[in-house]
Design a protein around this motif. Structure first.
Motif, short mmCIF file in Angstrom:
data_model
loop_
_atom_site.label_atom_id
_atom_site.label_comp_id
_atom_site.label_asym_id
_atom_site.label_seq_id
_atom_site.Cartn_x
_atom_site.Cartn_y
_atom_site.Cartn_z
N LEU A 115 9.52 150.42 199.33
CA LEU A 115 9.08 151.34 198.28
C LEU A 115 7.55 151.40 198.21
O LEU A 115 6.96 152.48 198.12
CB LEU A 115 9.64 150.89 196.93
CG LEU A 115 11.12 151.21 196.67
CD1 LEU A 115 11.66 150.36 195.54
CD2 LEU A 115 11.29 152.69 196.35
N LEU A 116 6.91 150.23 198.28
CA LEU A 116 5.45 150.20 198.24
C LEU A 116 4.85 150.87 199.46
O LEU A 116 3.85 151.60 199.35
CB LEU A 116 4.98 148.75 198.13
CG LEU A 116 5.26 148.06 196.79
CD1 LEU A 116 5.11 146.54 196.93
CD2 LEU A 116 4.35 148.58 195.70
N GLY A 117 5.45 150.64 200.62
CA GLY A 117 4.96 151.28 201.83
C GLY A 117 5.12 152.79 201.80
O GLY A 117 4.23 153.53 202.23
N ALA A 118 6.27 153.24 201.29
CA ALA A 118 6.49 154.68 201.18
C ALA A 118 5.49 155.31 200.21
O ALA A 118 4.98 156.41 200.45
CB ALA A 118 7.92 154.96 200.73
N ALA A 119 5.21 154.61 199.13
CA ALA A 119 4.22 155.11 198.17
C ALA A 119 2.84 155.18 198.81
O ALA A 119 2.11 156.16 198.66
CB ALA A 119 4.19 154.21 196.94
N ALA A 120 2.47 154.14 199.54
CA ALA A 120 1.16 154.11 200.19
C ALA A 120 1.03 155.21 201.22
O ALA A 120 -0.06 155.74 201.45
CB ALA A 120 0.93 152.75 200.85
#
Length: 226
Positions: free
Chosen positions: A113-118
């Protein structure tokens, strides 16, 4: 985090300035996501730009979080899409170990999720979160990294997220450690369980008695009217 719907990762609850993803999210020329080490771990994943502030502390391995998303997820997505609300997700990671999951689903899913947001995958974040909750670890199966990446594709992510789980695992753990036991600014609530849902500074009572959806919609409508 971004969008028409401006979606970005920001430290909206942080008390000190922090490096955010706003510049990357809003700049069409940005070629790479920011380094996880440059991101404030308490910032959360921010989706939308509506006036009503919806904050959620949730763990990918928490069955109560899955139940809450099943009850209010569609309405939440609609409130974000129509510009009513801004959603900030604080993914926690401690429930995997608490439930005896040796595959560390919580951290792997939070990292994705954090990677997709970044990566600026704004439109994919809410559906990806829903898929992650819907496919929690069971006695017979734990989603692999490949399956998690498949969820991202199903959710509409087009970026290469093949290294996101490894790249953002440390940030996911740091975010969990920063929030667990910490007070939520503006409330008397400490992050000592999940799910924790806060609407415009008021802690929402999650009951799982069939009333959550109606009460959530009413709380957001009331906040929007103020």
């Amino acid at each position: 985090m971004f969008g028409s719907s401006r979606r970005r990762m920001v430290g909206c609850l942080a008390l000190i300035p922090a490096v955010t993803l706003a510049a990357v999210a809003c700049s069409p020329a940005a070629a790479t996501a920011p380094s996880p080490a440059s991101i404030d771990p308490v910032a959360g994943i921010v989706v939308g730009d509506g006036a009503v502030d919806i904050q959620l502390w949730s763990d990918p391995s928490c069955p109560h979080c899955m139940s809450l998303d099943a009850a209010v997820g569609d309405d939440l997505a609609a409130f974000v899409a129509d510009g009513t609300a801004t959603w900030t997700l604080h993914p926690m990671t401690y429930v995997s170990a608490k439930r005896g999951d040796t595959t560390d689903y919580s951290t792997r899913a939070a990292a994705l999720l954090l990677g997709a947001a970044a990566a600026g995958e704004d439109d994919a974040l809410l559906p990806l979160y829903a898929l992650i909750q819907r496919n929690q670890v069971t006695a017979d199966h734990s989603p692999s990294d490949e399956e998690l990446l498949g969820f991202a594709t199903t959710a509409g992510a087009a970026s290469d997220l093949s290294t996101a789980i490894a790249d953002y695992a440390s940030l996911a753990s740091a975010a969990n450690d920063a929030w667990l036991g910490a007070p939520i600014p503006g409330t008397d609530q400490v992050v000592d369980h999940v799910p924790l849902l806060v609407i415009d500074g008021t802690v929402f009572e999650v009951r799982e008695d069939g009333t959550d959806a109606a009460r959530f919609a009413a709380a957001v409508a009331e906040a929007a009217a103020e």
